[in-house]
Design an enzyme around this catalytic site. Structure first.
Site, PDB file in Angstrom:
ATOM      1  CG  HIS A  14      25.162   8.851   3.154  1.00 21.92           C
ATOM      2  ND1 HIS A  14      25.127   8.073   2.013  1.00 21.92           N
ATOM      3  CD2 HIS A  14      26.462   9.209   3.320  1.00 21.92           C
ATOM      4  CE1 HIS A  14      26.347   7.961   1.529  1.00 21.92           C
ATOM      5  NE2 HIS A  14      27.185   8.647   2.294  1.00 21.92           N
ATOM      6  CG  ASP A 248      27.854  11.877   1.187  1.00 18.45           C
ATOM      7  OD1 ASP A 248      28.553  11.191   1.953  1.00 18.45           O
ATOM      8  OD2 ASP A 248      28.138  12.059  -0.014  1.00 18.45           O
TER       9      ASP A 248
END
Ligand SMILES: [Zn+2]
Length: 344
Positions: A14, A248
């Protein structure tokens, strides 16, 4: 005490790398550590076609330093209107996943899905072609408290979706709560997995408010209470193959985070594997890092594990306070502070 740790080369499932000069600034940081990264499609405009994904992949590849092996794994941005026919083209182009952002949930998500039922024909095509659905699992209902939006999403969206598409591979992205961890572990079925960020393993929500407001700890989904952080550490270090590494990492110029309307996102790509090593070391679970960082992700995506390794050494070093970011600067998480693990 373990002082060096050699693991199969990890992947980041991610990652946000933006575009243009920003992309050129951040891609080398990830490529230094990871063999692959799943690239998020929330550009402006979002990446919604196989053609756009291939062009974006070329721009990312061009920013990888010479001699470094780093493969961007591409995703498309799921919208209410993404035609099912695009899924076959995407599969053919090597795109692996579609990202579902509830409309308005985070950075550049205003093109996101307003009602998941509008996407069912496209989800059927994804199930058929073996593409994964990556979910930002938060409701955007303004009557739901910001800290409860992930738990409510499980009941309102995740459970019905799983029963309507039992064979679709789903990744619950950047898990932040004990409810999320329990759901993925026990109730989601064999085709459900989750990514967990380093910052959600290391920090609870106090980090945002210690001694004043600290914008570099503000991300979405937001950091939660300590009980949730502990549940995430348990999940990540449990050895369960349903949990894997996804940073992320989300770069924003420092002046846009230190702002009256500060952007959401932590920049962790600079030292990602070192941050994860610290979290696993704190939990006495360094032996579980390789599965989480290097095996569970490729296994779930149906890709080969890497053949080479990386080595981390226990060594105190200071993270740079800022790094260049086009015309601006980025402030990496822990910038100016000490880390106790260093990638060799
Ligand atoms: Zn993200």
């Amino acid at each position: 005490m373990t002082d060096t740790l050699t693991i199969t080369r990890p992947d980041d499932w991610h990652l946000h790398v933006r575009d243009g000069a920003a992309l050129e600034a951040v891609v080398p940081h990830s490529a230094r550590q990871f063999g692959r990264a799943l690239i998020m499609p929330n550009l402006r405009p979002p990446v919604t076609t196989a053609r756009q994904a291939l062009d974006y992949r070329d721009r990312i590849r061009a920013a990888v330093p010479a001699g470094v092996d780093f493969e961007p794994v591409m995703s498309l941005y799921l919208t209410d209107r993404l035609p099912p026919a695009e899924i076959a083209l995407a599969a053919e182009a090597g795109v692996k996943a579609l990202k579902l952002y509830p409309a308005g949930a985070t950075t550049n998500s205003d093109a996101g899905v307003t009602d998941i039922r509008k996407t069912y024909k496209t989800l059927e095509a994804m199930q058929k072609h073996g593409l994964l659905l990556l979910i930002h699992g938060e409701v955007t209902d303004p009557t739901i408290d910001l800290f409860d939006r992930e738990a409510v999403f499980i009941d309102r969206v995740m459970i019905p979706l799983r029963s309507d598409f039992p064979e679709l591979k789903v990744v619950f992205e950047h898990l932040t709560t004990k409810e999320g961890a329990q759901y993925v572990r026990d109730a989601g079925g064999p085709h459900t997995a989750a990514t967990i960020t380093a910052h959600h393993l290391l920090y609870n929500r106090n980090a945002i408010f210690t001694g004043g407001i600290r914008p570099h700890y503000y991300c979405l989904p937001v950091l939660k209470r300590e009980t949730h952080r502990v549940a995430l550490v348990e999940a990540a270090t449990s050895g369960s193959d349903r949990f894997f590494l996804g940073t992320d990492s989300a770069p924003h110029a420092a002046h846009l985070k230190e702002h009256a309307l500060g952007c959401a996102g932590c920049y962790t790509a600079l030292t990602a594997i070192e941050l994860y090593a610290e979290a696993f070391d704190n939990a006495g679970a360094l032996d579980k890092l390789e599965g989480f960082a290097s095996f569970h992700g490729p296994d779930f995506y149906g890709l080969p594990r890497h053949a080479d390794t990386v080595t981390l050494r226990r060594e105190a070093w200071t993270v740079p306070e800022t790094v260049p970011y086009g015309d601006a600067v980025l402030k990496p998480l822990r910038g100016g502070e000490t880390l106790n693990w260093k990638l060799q």
